[in-house]
Scaffold this active site. Structure first.
Site, PDB file in Angstrom:
ATOM      1  N   HIS A  18     -68.828  22.768  14.855  1.00 36.83           N
ATOM      2  CA  HIS A  18     -69.136  23.334  16.011  1.00 36.83           C
ATOM      3  C   HIS A  18     -68.681  24.933  15.316  1.00 36.83           C
ATOM      4  O   HIS A  18     -68.040  25.237  14.764  1.00 36.83           O
ATOM      5  CB  HIS A  18     -67.993  23.148  16.681  1.00 36.83           C
ATOM      6  CG  HIS A  18     -68.093  23.279  18.289  1.00 36.83           C
ATOM      7  ND1 HIS A  18     -67.430  24.759  18.401  1.00 36.83           N
ATOM      8  CD2 HIS A  18     -68.625  22.944  19.211  1.00 36.83           C
ATOM      9  CE1 HIS A  18     -67.834  24.761  19.471  1.00 36.83           C
ATOM     10  NE2 HIS A  18     -68.460  23.262  20.261  1.00 36.83           N
ATOM     11  N   LYS A  45     -65.112  14.407  28.704  1.00 35.85           N
ATOM     12  CA  LYS A  45     -64.445  15.186  29.736  1.00 35.85           C
ATOM     13  C   LYS A  45     -63.926  14.193  29.974  1.00 35.85           C
ATOM     14  O   LYS A  45     -63.558  12.986  30.269  1.00 35.85           O
ATOM     15  CB  LYS A  45     -65.663  16.380  30.435  1.00 35.85           C
ATOM     16  CG  LYS A  45     -66.341  16.646  29.836  1.00 35.85           C
ATOM     17  CD  LYS A  45     -65.311  18.153  29.120  1.00 35.85           C
ATOM     18  CE  LYS A  45     -67.246  18.822  28.302  1.00 35.85           C
ATOM     19  NZ  LYS A  45     -66.685  19.547  27.793  1.00 35.85           N
ATOM     20  N   THR A 104     -69.888  14.965  24.789  1.00 37.17           N
ATOM     21  CA  THR A 104     -68.780  15.490  25.064  1.00 37.17           C
ATOM     22  C   THR A 104     -67.866  14.657  25.792  1.00 37.17           C
ATOM     23  O   THR A 104     -68.122  14.372  26.759  1.00 37.17           O
ATOM     24  CB  THR A 104     -68.270  16.774  24.944  1.00 37.17           C
ATOM     25  OG1 THR A 104     -68.907  17.792  24.094  1.00 37.17           O
ATOM     26  CG2 THR A 104     -67.042  17.319  24.404  1.00 37.17           C
ATOM     27  N   HIS A 148     -73.515  23.302  15.693  1.00 37.91           N
ATOM     28  CA  HIS A 148     -75.036  23.537  17.432  1.00 37.91           C
ATOM     29  C   HIS A 148     -75.638  24.602  16.824  1.00 37.91           C
ATOM     30  O   HIS A 148     -74.993  25.935  16.221  1.00 37.91           O
ATOM     31  CB  HIS A 148     -73.344  23.929  18.174  1.00 37.91           C
ATOM     32  CG  HIS A 148     -71.816  22.540  18.354  1.00 37.91           C
ATOM     33  ND1 HIS A 148     -72.185  21.968  19.829  1.00 37.91           N
ATOM     34  CD2 HIS A 148     -71.775  21.979  17.670  1.00 37.91           C
ATOM     35  CE1 HIS A 148     -71.723  21.331  20.003  1.00 37.91           C
ATOM     36  NE2 HIS A 148     -71.190  21.018  18.375  1.00 37.91           N
TER      37      HIS A 148
END
Length: 394
Positions: free
Chosen positions: A285, A166, A164, A318
């Site tokens: 998600h 960041k 992911t 997920h």
């Protein structure tokens, strides 16, 4: 006389039927019921069956205009929960006719609707659902599934790797795309929009999509591998969501992403159908799942949300890590990971699987291990999830 007496009556007279033989077409539910003090478990179980199907608190004359026997939910088995005081597993069978075809939304409106606010219950949790093939066949399921995804990506025999980007909020689109490029160029298969990233003032969705597509193509050209970035298409309206998915398709990227609980099942099924028709993979998600599934005695277990997602449609979902920063029990996680990937899953109470589930030929979903995992978790993750998974770091 009208053939019935008005007034409040016991549910268990009509809805508790221990002699009932379940049908192959029934949707079966296992509830964990905590009755209020003084309410017998049979009455509580019957109340759940009634309130989530045909029942109301009294008899009305219109009951005579239909066959309640044909349409009512039935509580057919009750057992105490071992090690818990005043908790019971109540099994309820619902006739197939109660549910609209191809609508997870309608299924949940019935099974986990008003009944969860019911006074006679202190708490209620839906532990598992048995979806009969007669119902699951009315759903498209995942847009592509595990096998087709591997063929599209030309990656076999190993878990897929992702991360992911960041900081998840605050980067400009150009810098965001630069981070995506570095990750993909460095060897990852996928990078991911954080679920919080939709279209905020510091980075509008169209700019992000453009720079991420550039990063994908540049890294593909340099590595000779197929790369992807989960472009988050989640939006405030279905129309806006589809607009974003259309733009992703026009850019030629391989995959988009959706928050299926905050976005809702109606939006999710809409997006899944679009992805299937247009060759996009769909990454799901599960933001908000812990609101629903974290309490042990109330809400819904994640395995139910996972089954619902497989019906609604998604290629990745997920599903916890067992070893990272977020909560998740190993055996139970393995149970719903199998429910996501396999065709036929035997009942196994030690793994939280209350019913044998036969998906017939519905494509499988890749479980995504995500949430506070790093390279030292690799051996544990490959042991737990095996080859068919996505390991999502960061």
């Amino acid at each position: 006389g009208v053939g019935f007496k008005a007034g409040v009556k016991d549910y268990k007279l009509t809805y508790y039927t221990p002699e009932y033989q379940t049908k192959d077409t029934d949707i079966l539910a296992a509830f964990r019921v905590t009755p209020q003090p003084g309410v017998p478990p049979e009455e509580a179980g019957a109340a759940v069956a009634a309130e989530s199907s045909t029942g109301t608190w009294t008899t009305v004359w219109t009951d005579g205009l239909t066959s309640l026997d044909r349409y009512k939910g039935r509580c057919y088995h009750i057992e105490p929960v071992i090690g818990e005081e005043n908790q019971y597993f109540c099994y309820v069978a619902y006739p197939l006719d109660l549910f609209e075809e191809g609508s997870v939304t309608n299924m949940f409106t019935s099974i986990v609707g008003n009944v969860f606010g019911f006074k006679a219950l202190r708490a209620l949790r839906l532990e598992d659902l048995r979806i009969p093939p007669a119902y699951s066949k009315t759903f498209q399921g995942p847009p592509h599934g595990i096998q087709v995804e591997r063929d599209k990506l030309n990656k076999y025999g190993r878990p897929l790797l992702g991360c992911t980007i960041k900081p998840k909020l605050g980067l400009s689109a150009k810098n965001y795309g630069r981070a995506v490029y570095e990750c993909l160029r460095g060897g990852l298969d996928f990078t991911k929009d954080d679920e919080n990233v939709n279209s905020q003032p510091f980075m509008r969705w169209r700019d992000r999509f453009l720079f991420c597509a550039e990063a994908i193509y540049k890294s593909q050209a340099e590595t000779g591998e197929i790369k992807g970035h989960y472009l988050n298409a989640t939006a405030g309206t279905c129309e806006e969501m589809i607009k974003r998915a259309v733009f992703a398709r026009e850019l030629g990227v391989p995959i988009v992403m959706h928050d299926y609980l905050t976005g809702g099942f109606t939006a999710n099924t809409t997006l899944a159908a679009y992805c299937r028709d247009n060759g996009l993979l769909l990454h799901i998600h599960r933001a908000m799942h812990a609101v629903i599934d974290r309490q042990k005695n109330h809400g819904m277990h994640f395995r139910v949300l996972a089954k619902a997602l497989r019906m609604s449609g998604g290629d990745h979902i997920h599903s916890g890590t067992v070893v990272g920063k977020l909560e998740g029990d190993r055996q139970l996680t393995l149970g719903f990971v199998d429910l996501l990937r396999d065709d036929y899953i035997e009942k196994d109470r030690s793994r939280g699987i209350f019913f044998t589930q036969d998906w017939v030929s519905m494509p499988g979903v890749l479980p995504v291990a995500s949430g506070g995992i790093h390279v030292w978790h690799m051996p544990a993750l490959t042991e737990i999830f095996g080859d068919d998974s996505v390991l999502q770091f960061g």
